[in-house]
Design a protein around this motif. Structure first.
Motif, PDB file in Angstrom:
ATOM      1  N   ASP A 131      -9.234  33.121  -1.300  1.00 55.88           N
ATOM      2  CA  ASP A 131     -10.660  33.089  -1.016  1.00 55.88           C
ATOM      3  C   ASP A 131     -11.408  34.267  -1.626  1.00 55.88           C
ATOM      4  O   ASP A 131     -12.538  34.161  -2.015  1.00 55.88           O
ATOM      5  N   ARG A 132     -10.770  35.393  -1.687  1.00 53.19           N
ATOM      6  CA  ARG A 132     -11.363  36.570  -2.323  1.00 53.19           C
ATOM      7  C   ARG A 132     -10.302  37.126  -3.263  1.00 53.19           C
ATOM      8  O   ARG A 132      -9.213  37.451  -2.830  1.00 53.19           O
ATOM      9  N   LEU A 133     -10.642  37.240  -4.500  1.00 50.74           N
ATOM     10  CA  LEU A 133      -9.643  37.609  -5.513  1.00 50.74           C
ATOM     11  C   LEU A 133      -9.539  39.114  -5.744  1.00 50.74           C
ATOM     12  O   LEU A 133      -8.678  39.560  -6.487  1.00 50.74           O
ATOM     13  N   TYR A 134     -10.387  39.892  -5.112  1.00 50.37           N
ATOM     14  CA  TYR A 134     -10.384  41.344  -5.204  1.00 50.37           C
ATOM     15  C   TYR A 134     -10.209  41.816  -6.637  1.00 50.37           C
ATOM     16  O   TYR A 134     -11.133  41.777  -7.424  1.00 50.37           O
ATOM     17  N   GLU A 135      -9.002  42.210  -7.005  1.00 51.40           N
ATOM     18  CA  GLU A 135      -8.744  42.788  -8.333  1.00 51.40           C
ATOM     19  C   GLU A 135      -9.047  41.810  -9.478  1.00 51.40           C
ATOM     20  O   GLU A 135      -9.399  42.218 -10.567  1.00 51.40           O
ATOM     21  N   LEU A 136      -8.907  40.514  -9.205  1.00 47.71           N
ATOM     22  CA  LEU A 136      -9.149  39.520 -10.258  1.00 47.71           C
ATOM     23  C   LEU A 136     -10.476  38.775 -10.098  1.00 47.71           C
ATOM     24  O   LEU A 136     -10.709  37.793 -10.797  1.00 47.71           O
ATOM     25  N   ASN A 137     -11.340  39.243  -9.215  1.00 48.23           N
ATOM     26  CA  ASN A 137     -12.626  38.572  -9.047  1.00 48.23           C
ATOM     27  C   ASN A 137     -13.408  38.594 -10.357  1.00 48.23           C
ATOM     28  O   ASN A 137     -13.611  39.638 -10.959  1.00 48.23           O
ATOM     29  N   ASP A 138     -13.818  37.422 -10.787  1.00 49.69           N
ATOM     30  CA  ASP A 138     -14.551  37.251 -12.055  1.00 49.69           C
ATOM     31  C   ASP A 138     -13.770  37.804 -13.250  1.00 49.69           C
ATOM     32  O   ASP A 138     -14.361  38.306 -14.214  1.00 49.69           O
ATOM     33  N   ASP A 185     -16.432  28.490 -20.916  1.00 52.73           N
ATOM     34  CA  ASP A 185     -17.385  28.232 -19.838  1.00 52.73           C
ATOM     35  C   ASP A 185     -16.941  28.808 -18.498  1.00 52.73           C
ATOM     36  O   ASP A 185     -17.758  29.031 -17.614  1.00 52.73           O
ATOM     37  N   TRP A 186     -15.627  29.077 -18.326  1.00 53.82           N
ATOM     38  CA  TRP A 186     -15.118  29.614 -17.065  1.00 53.82           C
ATOM     39  C   TRP A 186     -14.439  30.963 -17.205  1.00 53.82           C
ATOM     40  O   TRP A 186     -13.954  31.515 -16.213  1.00 53.82           O
ATOM     41  N   ASN A 187     -14.374  31.502 -18.387  1.00 50.25           N
ATOM     42  CA  ASN A 187     -13.747  32.804 -18.577  1.00 50.25           C
ATOM     43  C   ASN A 187     -14.472  33.863 -17.746  1.00 50.25           C
ATOM     44  O   ASN A 187     -15.688  34.001 -17.824  1.00 50.25           O
ATOM     45  N   ASP A 188     -13.718  34.584 -16.921  1.00 51.56           N
ATOM     46  CA  ASP A 188     -14.249  35.670 -16.092  1.00 51.56           C
ATOM     47  C   ASP A 188     -15.367  35.219 -15.144  1.00 51.56           C
ATOM     48  O   ASP A 188     -16.330  35.929 -14.914  1.00 51.56           O
ATOM     49  N   ARG A 189     -15.216  34.027 -14.560  1.00 58.40           N
ATOM     50  CA  ARG A 189     -16.210  33.484 -13.630  1.00 58.40           C
ATOM     51  C   ARG A 189     -15.655  33.141 -12.250  1.00 58.40           C
ATOM     52  O   ARG A 189     -16.407  32.788 -11.354  1.00 58.40           O
ATOM     53  N   THR A 190     -14.357  33.192 -12.049  1.00 58.15           N
ATOM     54  CA  THR A 190     -13.725  32.680 -10.833  1.00 58.15           C
ATOM     55  C   THR A 190     -13.696  33.714  -9.707  1.00 58.15           C
ATOM     56  O   THR A 190     -13.263  34.840  -9.915  1.00 58.15           O
ATOM     57  N   HIS A 234     -17.830  31.122  -6.724  1.00 60.09           N
ATOM     58  CA  HIS A 234     -18.098  32.103  -5.672  1.00 60.09           C
ATOM     59  C   HIS A 234     -16.991  32.078  -4.622  1.00 60.09           C
ATOM     60  O   HIS A 234     -16.158  31.174  -4.602  1.00 60.09           O
ATOM     61  N   VAL A 235     -16.992  33.064  -3.727  1.00 65.69           N
ATOM     62  CA  VAL A 235     -16.019  33.103  -2.636  1.00 65.69           C
ATOM     63  C   VAL A 235     -16.256  31.935  -1.694  1.00 65.69           C
ATOM     64  O   VAL A 235     -17.314  31.302  -1.713  1.00 65.69           O
ATOM     65  N   GLU A 236     -15.251  31.655  -0.879  1.00 67.39           N
ATOM     66  CA  GLU A 236     -15.283  30.582   0.114  1.00 67.39           C
ATOM     67  C   GLU A 236     -15.499  29.204  -0.496  1.00 67.39           C
ATOM     68  O   GLU A 236     -16.105  28.323   0.100  1.00 67.39           O
ATOM     69  N   GLY A 237     -15.014  29.002  -1.724  1.00 63.45           N
ATOM     70  CA  GLY A 237     -15.121  27.695  -2.359  1.00 63.45           C
ATOM     71  C   GLY A 237     -16.544  27.260  -2.600  1.00 63.45           C
ATOM     72  O   GLY A 237     -16.858  26.082  -2.531  1.00 63.45           O
ATOM     73  N   LYS A 238     -17.413  28.184  -2.907  1.00 68.00           N
ATOM     74  CA  LYS A 238     -18.820  27.852  -3.117  1.00 68.00           C
ATOM     75  C   LYS A 238     -19.180  27.966  -4.592  1.00 68.00           C
ATOM     76  O   LYS A 238     -18.461  28.545  -5.381  1.00 68.00           O
ATOM     77  N   GLY A 239     -20.311  27.412  -4.917  1.00 64.20           N
ATOM     78  CA  GLY A 239     -20.799  27.456  -6.292  1.00 64.20           C
ATOM     79  C   GLY A 239     -20.150  26.380  -7.144  1.00 64.20           C
ATOM     80  O   GLY A 239     -19.563  25.423  -6.642  1.00 64.20           O
ATOM     81  N   ALA A 240     -20.244  26.551  -8.431  1.00 66.75           N
ATOM     82  CA  ALA A 240     -19.676  25.579  -9.368  1.00 66.75           C
ATOM     83  C   ALA A 240     -18.159  25.542  -9.234  1.00 66.75           C
ATOM     84  O   ALA A 240     -17.531  26.506  -8.800  1.00 66.75           O
TER      85      ALA A 240
END
Length: 127
Positions: free
Chosen positions: A108-115, A70-75, A47-53
């Motif tokens: 902190d926010r990946l915008y175009e590359l979020n997840d 396990d992490w593909n398209d999750r960041t 998640h944003v702000e360094g939260k979550g897994a």
């Protein structure tokens, strides 16, 4: 007389509450996911702000790496605490849109590359 007893009981209750509040242990600061990314690590967060897994790699992991199923398209946020510039890519095998993070930088926010992050590398010749 009844009124005085009610006031006295109320005053005692307030005094007890104040004593309890005054002697309570101070609240401890809760550690955040950002806190678990050690120096020398490259850390991805769900998640944003360094939260979550979180998933992390060390500086020795310099080759081209796919983040794994396990992490593909999750960041959603990244912290590069390594001493190297790191490039993250939208697709496996360093393909697609990329984001470049210099040592010590975070996104902190990946915008175009979020997840949408699937691979990364520290090799500047392909970055």
């Amino acid at each position: 007389m009844k009124k005085r007893k009610t006031l006295l009981a109320g005053a005692i209750a307030v005094a007890c509450a104040m004593t309890t509040l005054g002697t309570a242990a101070p609240a401890q600061a809760k550690a955040t996911a950002w806190d678990f990314c050690n120096p020398g690590m490259i850390c991805l967060y769900q998640h944003v702000e360094g939260k979550g897994a979180m998933k992390a790699w060390g500086e020795r992991d310099r080759e081209v790496l796919n983040v794994g199923s396990d992490w593909n398209d999750r960041t959603s946020s990244i912290w590069n605490r390594s001493s190297m510039t790191v490039c993250f890519y939208e697709h496996r095998n360093l393909d697609g849109v990329r984001i470049i993070l210099d040592p010590g930088r975070w996104a902190d926010r990946l915008y175009e590359l979020n997840d949408r992050i699937s691979s990364w590398t520290t090799y500047m010749s392909v970055c």
